[in-house]
Design an enzyme around this catalytic site. Structure first.
Site: not given
Ligand code: ADP
Ligand code: MG
Length: 437
Positions: A44, A46, A49-51, A67, A169
């Site tokens: 979905l 990344w 910190f994560s995918t 996540k 943020d």
């Molecule tokens: P990080 O802390 O690594 O920045 P995020 O929480 O921002 O991670 O998540 C990275 C991306 O994953 C988001 O920009 C979004 O595109 C996707 N994403 C995160 N949470 C969700 C969710 N609950 N449902 C769908 N997509 C999500």
């Protein structure tokens, strides 16, 4: 946990390099997690910190977002912190009505790159950045902007007043629509059956499939900049070019309800972690000047987002230049649009001396070209005058240089602009007419 100067999730991809010890966990479609409860479906998004993966929850027969944090210690630490905040968020919102993402579950997953903390979140749709792109960087209809603003403010009011939490943020990438724009990508509406086991030979999450390559190409198209009130050097005020019109997408069927995500950098107001917070374009002046901050930094970011939704352009997109830094350019752009910063505020921060002289004037950028939000909306974005005035009246107090003067989310929710339903579609149509002829 430091701030990022640009968004990771929409530019390029997460890269192969970080798929190593301490880094991302490589996922194959069909991979099971938590003893087989969750099955990976597709990526979905990344972040640093994560995918994040679409996963099928076999216990509840529904889709969730998984996540998967990088495994190194500092990332695990950050994930624990995020889980703490997300638990507080879900705990205080049993009806799930506060426009913040809910944590469903969390667990550890061990893979070749180490042990990864995993968060199971409710599955949400596309980010507001995707929505802005989908709309060809044209402003959204103001009624849609209002709907989105109401959701963001509901979440901020909840975080600030009920939880004592600062997001730090807030930006379009971190606000997700509750549904997907594209039906084909919606796992429920598209009618596709979930993958329940790993098919032979599929590649890992680093990418490489045809779909991945196409997506990468699209993402590489640079994010368009910005509301240049005037290019700093050489141009004249008053020569603001109207934004060219492209055939707008039909946005009618899209549900604008949305939720705030990504609490990886969030903090408690009485327990902060970092001085340098927020993504560049959404960063409040007191953060640049290091004068201390509180809830009102989120309000500043909110103001920037509301402008961006209604115009398609970022409000401030500073650049460094000949003899001045990105920070100084940022402060200059703020003043060109919002007026001169009161001297007391300008010289009051730990970093003030880097930018301002003792009179409160910028050291390196001397000639500012003043403009107003209302004129910008009329001249560059072709807002009809009443709409421009009403919208500027809503935004201006939120973009006050004095943090304590900014309205709270609760106060903003009472603002008449959010209740307006007048003008309906005519406003958008008039803008198109203006631009086209
Ligand atoms: P990080 O802390 O690594 O920045 P995020 O929480 O921002 O991670 O998540 C990275 C991306 O994953 C988001 O920009 C979004 O595109 C996707 N994403 C995160 N949470 C969700 C969710 N609950 N449902 C769908 N997509 C999500
Ligand atoms: Mg993020």
């Amino acid at each position: 946990m430091s701030c990022s100067s640009s968004s990771g999730s929409e530019e390029d991809d997460e890269g192969f390099d970080s798929y190593r010890k301490g880094g991302y966990h490589a996922v194959r479609l069909g991979d099971p997690f938590a003893g087989g409860r969750y099955i990976a479906q597709r990526k979905l998004g990344w972040g640093e910190f994560s995918t994040v993966w679409l996963a099928y929850d076999t216990r509840t027969s529904s889709y969730v977002a998984l996540k998967i944090q990088k495994s190194a210690q500092q990332f695990a630490q950050a994930a624990l912190h995020e889980i703490e905040l997300l638990s507080a968020i879900a705990g205080g919102d049993p009806d799930n009505s506060k426009c913040v993402v809910h944590l469903i579950d969390h667990f550890k997953h061990t893979g070749p790159n180490g042990q990864h903390l995993c968060m199971v979140l409710e599955f949400l749709g596309d980010s507001l950045l995707r929505l802005i792109k989908y709309n060809h960087y044209e402003g959204l209809e103001l009624n849609k902007v209002r709907e989105i603003c109401r959701c963001i403010l509901t979440s901020l009011d909840y975080m600030h007043r009920e939880l004592g939490m600062i997001h730090t943020d807030l930006k379009p990438e971190n606000i997700l629509l509750c549904s997907t724009i594209d039906t084909a990508k919606d796992p429920v509406r598209s009618g596709l059956t979930p993958i329940l086991e790993r098919p032979e030979g599929n590649l890992n999450g680093g990418g490489g499939t045809t779909m991945n390559l196409i997506e990468k190409k699209l993402k590489r198209r640079a994010r368009r900049a910005v509301a240049n009130i005037s290019e700093r050097r050489g141009s004249m005020v008053g020569t603001v070019e109207a934004v060219p019109s492209k055939a707008g997408r039909n946005m009618d069927g899209i549900d604008m309800r949305c939720k705030v995500v990504d609490f990886g950098n969030a903090c408690w107001a009485d327990k902060k972690f970092a001085e340098e917070i927020q993504t560049r374009q959404y960063r409040a002046p007191e953060v640049i000047l290091q004068s201390g901050y509180s809830f009102s930094v989120d309000m500043w970011s909110f103001g920037c987002i509301a402008f961006e939704l209604s115009t398609g352009d970022m409000l401030f997109a500073p650049k460094d230049g000949n003899g001045y830094s990105e920070d100084e350019d940022h402060l200059a752009r703020m003043m060109e649009l919002l007026g001169k910063m009161p001297r007391k505020i300008a010289i009051g921060g730990a970093r003030s001396k880097d930018f301002f002289d003792r009179h409160g004037d910028l050291k390196r950028i001397r000639r500012l070209k003043y403009w107003t939000l209302e004129r910008l909306l009329i001249d560059k974005y072709r807002f009809p005058e009443p709409e421009a005035r009403e919208f500027a009246e809503f935004l201006s107090p939120i973009l006050d240089f004095a943090p304590e003067k900014r309205p709270s989310a609760q106060e903003c929710l009472q603002h008449p602009w959010l209740k307006l339903r007048a003008h309906e579609k005519t406003e958008q149509e008039m803008r198109k007419l203006h631009i086209n002829g």
